[in-house]
Enzyme design. Structure first.
Site, short mmCIF file in Angstrom:
data_model
loop_
_atom_site.label_atom_id
_atom_site.label_comp_id
_atom_site.label_asym_id
_atom_site.label_seq_id
_atom_site.Cartn_x
_atom_site.Cartn_y
_atom_site.Cartn_z
N ASN A 178 -54.65 59.97 -89.59
CA ASN A 178 -54.26 58.99 -88.58
C ASN A 178 -53.61 59.78 -87.44
OD1 ASN A 178 -53.21 56.97 -87.02
ND2 ASN A 178 -51.56 56.41 -88.44
N LYS A 200 -52.57 58.74 -84.73
CA LYS A 200 -51.64 57.95 -83.93
C LYS A 200 -51.97 58.15 -82.44
CE LYS A 200 -48.17 58.56 -87.46
NZ LYS A 200 -46.95 57.94 -87.92
N HIS A 215 -50.76 48.91 -89.88
CA HIS A 215 -49.89 50.09 -89.97
C HIS A 215 -48.45 49.64 -89.68
CE1 HIS A 215 -48.01 53.93 -89.05
NE2 HIS A 215 -49.00 54.49 -89.73
N GLU A 274 -46.19 50.81 -87.96
CA GLU A 274 -45.77 50.88 -86.56
C GLU A 274 -46.23 49.64 -85.79
OE1 GLU A 274 -47.33 54.81 -85.87
OE2 GLU A 274 -45.78 55.61 -87.19
N GLU A 300 -47.76 52.89 -97.69
CA GLU A 300 -47.00 53.79 -96.84
C GLU A 300 -45.56 53.29 -96.74
OE1 GLU A 300 -49.80 56.09 -94.01
OE2 GLU A 300 -49.19 54.26 -93.04
N GLY A 303 -43.42 59.92 -91.08
CA GLY A 303 -42.97 60.79 -89.99
C GLY A 303 -41.53 61.26 -90.15
N SER A 342 -45.49 61.40 -94.88
CA SER A 342 -45.09 62.81 -94.94
C SER A 342 -45.84 63.62 -96.01
CB SER A 342 -43.57 62.92 -95.13
OG SER A 342 -42.89 62.30 -94.05
C1 PEP Z 1 -49.00 57.52 -90.96
O1 PEP Z 1 -48.60 57.32 -89.83
O2 PEP Z 1 -49.94 56.82 -91.41
C2 PEP Z 1 -48.39 58.60 -91.73
C3 PEP Z 1 -48.60 58.66 -93.01
O3 PEP Z 1 -47.63 59.51 -91.02
P1 PEP Z 1 -46.97 60.89 -91.56
O4 PEP Z 1 -47.97 61.55 -92.48
O5 PEP Z 1 -46.73 61.69 -90.32
O6 PEP Z 1 -45.73 60.51 -92.29
#
Ligand code: PEP
Length: 249
Positions: free
Chosen positions: A4, A6, A91, A93, A163, A169, A207
């Site tokens: 992803n 982003k 997601h 966000e 997630e 992040g 992460s």
């Molecule tokens: C994401 O935004 O879907 C995600 C898993 O981000 P990160 O791996 O940077 O934590």
């Protein structure tokens, strides 16, 4: 394994990343499927550079509508015009910054399916919700809204990504056992919808890095990963993809 991106990328830099990911992914075992979800303006570039490779490409959100007076929105059918396979919906966000409700996310998943795309339905709890002991209630509500409006056949074609919001992040990954517990709960909920739904791929995201990927993917109900930051570096993303092929369950 789905990256992803982003809101990252520039047309001048993407070519290197996409070409390197396609080259590295071609050396993976066939059982490992790889995709990258890019910002909309780069769908055409992804299609041009990834067509014929083993890497699929996707979009990070779709409209809950299939067309009309919705300035700024992108319909799933429009993404399909660019050969897209995956559509991330829900997601965290988007849920947080755009106040997307479980019902809106469900409509988005349905539009994606109607357009022939595979929705990657993201679910996850905040740190406060985890500490309050409401993780299952929160992600159960998020998943239930989607399962409620899909037929069993449609539901069997989705992908679900767990997630935890507190792990996205932040560098803080869920402990493998913690993630497995939630995945087992999600698997059970999927099974309630139908036997064929129980085998939808369950991705973990938050992460994931080359150093922790193998242990996470080694968990019984973790079938793959949704990778944010680490998907922007081909070396790291491919190392994570390779970690998946060492796991058998
Ligand atoms: C994401 O935004 O879907 C995600 C898993 O981000 P990160 O791996 O940077 O934590």
């Amino acid at each position: 394994m789905v990256g992803n991106w982003k809101m990252h990328g520039r047309i001048s830099d993407n070519a290197t990343l996409l070409t390197e990911v396609a080259a590295g992914a071609s050396a993976l075992q066939k059982g490992v499927r790889v995709g990258v979800c890019v910002p909309c303006p780069y769908l055409a570039q992804s299609q041009a550079l990834l067509s014929g490779s083993v890497v699929q490409w996707g979009i990070q959100d779709v409209s809950a509508h299939s067309g009309g007076a919705f300035t700024g929105e992108v319909a799933a059918e429009m993404a399909a015009d660019f050969g897209v396979t995956y559509a991330i919906v829900g997601h965290s966000e988007r849920r947080a910054y755009h106040r997307e409700s479980p019902e809106l996310v469900a409509s988005k998943a349905q539009r994606a399916i109607e357009a022939g795309l595979t929705p990657i339905v993201c679910v996850g709890e905040t740190l406060e919700e985890r500490q309050a002991g409401t993780t299952e209630q929160i992600i159960g509500t998020q998943l239930d809204a989607v399962l409620a409006i899909l037929t069993e056949e449609q539901a069997a074609g989705i992908v679900v990504a767990y997630e935890p919001v507190w792990a996205i992040g932040t560098g803080k990954t869920a402990r493998p056992g913690q993630a497995q517990d939630v995945h087992a709960f999600l698997r059970h909920k999927l099974l309630e919808k139908g036997a064929s739904v129980a085998s939808v791929p369950l991705l973990y995201g938050g992460s994931v890095k080359p150093e922790n990927a193998e242990e996470l993917f080694g968990q019984k109900d973790i079938d793959g990963g949704l990778i944010g930051g680490a998907s922007l570096k081909s070396k790291d993303f491919l190392a994570i993809c390779r970690a998946a092929q060492t796991v058998t369950h």
